[in-house]
Enzyme design. Structure first.
Site, PDB file in Angstrom:
ATOM      1  N   ASN A   1      -7.094  -9.523  -5.885  1.00  0.00           N
ATOM      2  CA  ASN A   1      -8.311  -8.702  -5.833  1.00  0.00           C
ATOM      3  C   ASN A   1      -9.577  -9.488  -6.154  1.00  0.00           C
ATOM      4  O   ASN A   1     -10.524  -8.953  -6.750  1.00  0.00           O
ATOM      5  CB  ASN A   1      -8.179  -7.481  -6.755  1.00  0.00           C
ATOM      6  CG  ASN A   1      -7.614  -6.278  -6.013  1.00  0.00           C
ATOM      7  OD1 ASN A   1      -8.058  -5.959  -4.908  1.00  0.00           O
ATOM      8  ND2 ASN A   1      -6.625  -5.627  -6.599  1.00  0.00           N
TER       9      ASN A   1
ATOM     10  N   ASN B   1       0.835  -1.213   0.000  1.00  0.00           N
ATOM     11  CA  ASN B   1       0.000   0.000   0.000  1.00  0.00           C
ATOM     12  C   ASN B   1       0.868   1.261   0.000  1.00  0.00           C
ATOM     13  O   ASN B   1       0.628   2.208   0.747  1.00  0.00           O
ATOM     14  CB  ASN B   1      -0.940  -0.004   1.223  1.00  0.00           C
ATOM     15  CG  ASN B   1      -2.033   1.043   1.121  1.00  0.00           C
ATOM     16  OD1 ASN B   1      -2.416   1.445   0.027  1.00  0.00           O
ATOM     17  ND2 ASN B   1      -2.536   1.497   2.258  1.00  0.00           N
TER      18      ASN B   1
ATOM     19  N   ASP C   1      -1.556  -9.888  -4.922  1.00  0.00           N
ATOM     20  CA  ASP C   1      -2.884  -9.372  -4.612  1.00  0.00           C
ATOM     21  C   ASP C   1      -3.744  -9.612  -5.845  1.00  0.00           C
ATOM     22  O   ASP C   1      -3.628  -8.915  -6.850  1.00  0.00           O
ATOM     23  CB  ASP C   1      -2.788  -7.881  -4.285  1.00  0.00           C
ATOM     24  CG  ASP C   1      -4.142  -7.241  -4.007  1.00  0.00           C
ATOM     25  OD1 ASP C   1      -5.168  -7.945  -4.127  1.00  0.00           O
ATOM     26  OD2 ASP C   1      -4.168  -6.046  -3.695  1.00  0.00           O
TER      27      ASP C   1
END
Length: 275
Positions: free
Chosen positions: A155, A10, A153
């Site tokens: 998602n 992030n 990731d």
């Protein structure tokens, strides 16, 4: 033994100031795959860009401050490749793969999407191209006597067990029927295995992402969207899978948690071979 971690940071510059650097210094992992780096290498502090004891490769996005993936490895890769041959996506900082002793490891940041919008169409195009590449990648690796790990990731929550509030997200990107069916294909006909779920069958989670808003983290109202996908040979050797959820909200250095899997394979850097 080979230990691999996947973590969406992030924003690596922000995460390094909140605890990532200390985490990296303490980890016993041999390979760390990063997503959402959101920085070019020259924008990172020296101890983050090239930390002592690690070899690093980066794939930043052409869109400044967006996406970006990287792989840190204790053994120098013999080769690395950015993207998977896609004119649309190769410069977007969403895929990098490295060749290590006996195994190719990829770091993936799959687009987020938004149901019934062009963003979801983009996500679907990415998924289609990625699945085809992963099949080619597996076949090429098998011909070379290698295994493959795709860490990142994704998602997408695959099943109801992978998302706390599944009933409230049935029409939202990340839990749409076609996305879940696509993951079923990846963890099936495409020849890959969800090693975390294999080691944690029949349980909720373990979740890997919690919204920064509200009480999602405190209530463990999370999503399991970070996966380590493995080809059959190495998947069978997975001995442990741990999600490094922070002890408290204040101790988080990302809205995701590290996912770490250990494989019982001979990973001999000195010999340059893994069996």
């Amino acid at each position: 033994m080979l230990t691999v971690t996947s973590i969406n940071v992030n924003g690596l510059r922000a995460a390094s100031g909140k605890g990532f650097t200390a985490w990296l210094q303490a980890t016993a992992s041999d390979v760390v795959c990063l997503q959402e780096v959101r920085a070019e290498p020259h924008q990172l502090a020296d101890e983050v860009r090239d930390p002592e004891g690690w070899h690093t490769v980066y794939a930043p996005s052409v869109l400044k401050g967006r996406a970006g993936v990287a792989v840190y490895s204790r053994v120098a890769p013999t080769a690395h490749r950015i993207g998977f041959g896609s004119p649309e996506f190769d410069a977007t900082g969403r895929w990098i793969e490295v060749d290590l002793p006996g195994v190719t490891v990829a770091s993936l940041y799959l687009p987020t999407g938004e149901a019934e919008t062009p963003k979801q169409d983009e996500k679907s195009r990415f998924m289609a191209e990625l699945a085809a590449h992963m099949v080619r990648m597996r076949e090429k690796a098998a011909a070379e006597g290698r295994e493959v790990l795709v860490c990142g990731d994704w998602n997408i929550c695959h099943t109801e067990a992978d998302i706390k509030n599944w009933k409230g997200n049935l029409k939202k990107s990340g839990f749409l029927p076609d996305e879940r069916a696509w993951l079923t294909e990846v963890f099936g006909k495409a020849g890959y295995h969800d090693v975390v779920r294999n080691l944690h069958p029949g349980v909720a989670g373990p979740y890997t992402w919690w919204s920064m808003r509200g009480k999602a983290f405190d209530n463990d109202s999370g999503w399991r969207i970070d996966y380590i996908a493995a080809t059959t040979g190495i998947a069978k050797t997975a001995t442990s899978a741990v999600v490094g959820r922070a002890a408290t909200y204040a101790e988080r250095w990302s809205d995701h948690a590290p996912v770490t899997v250990t494989f019982d394979v001979a990973y001999d850097a000195a010999e340059g071979d893994a069996e």
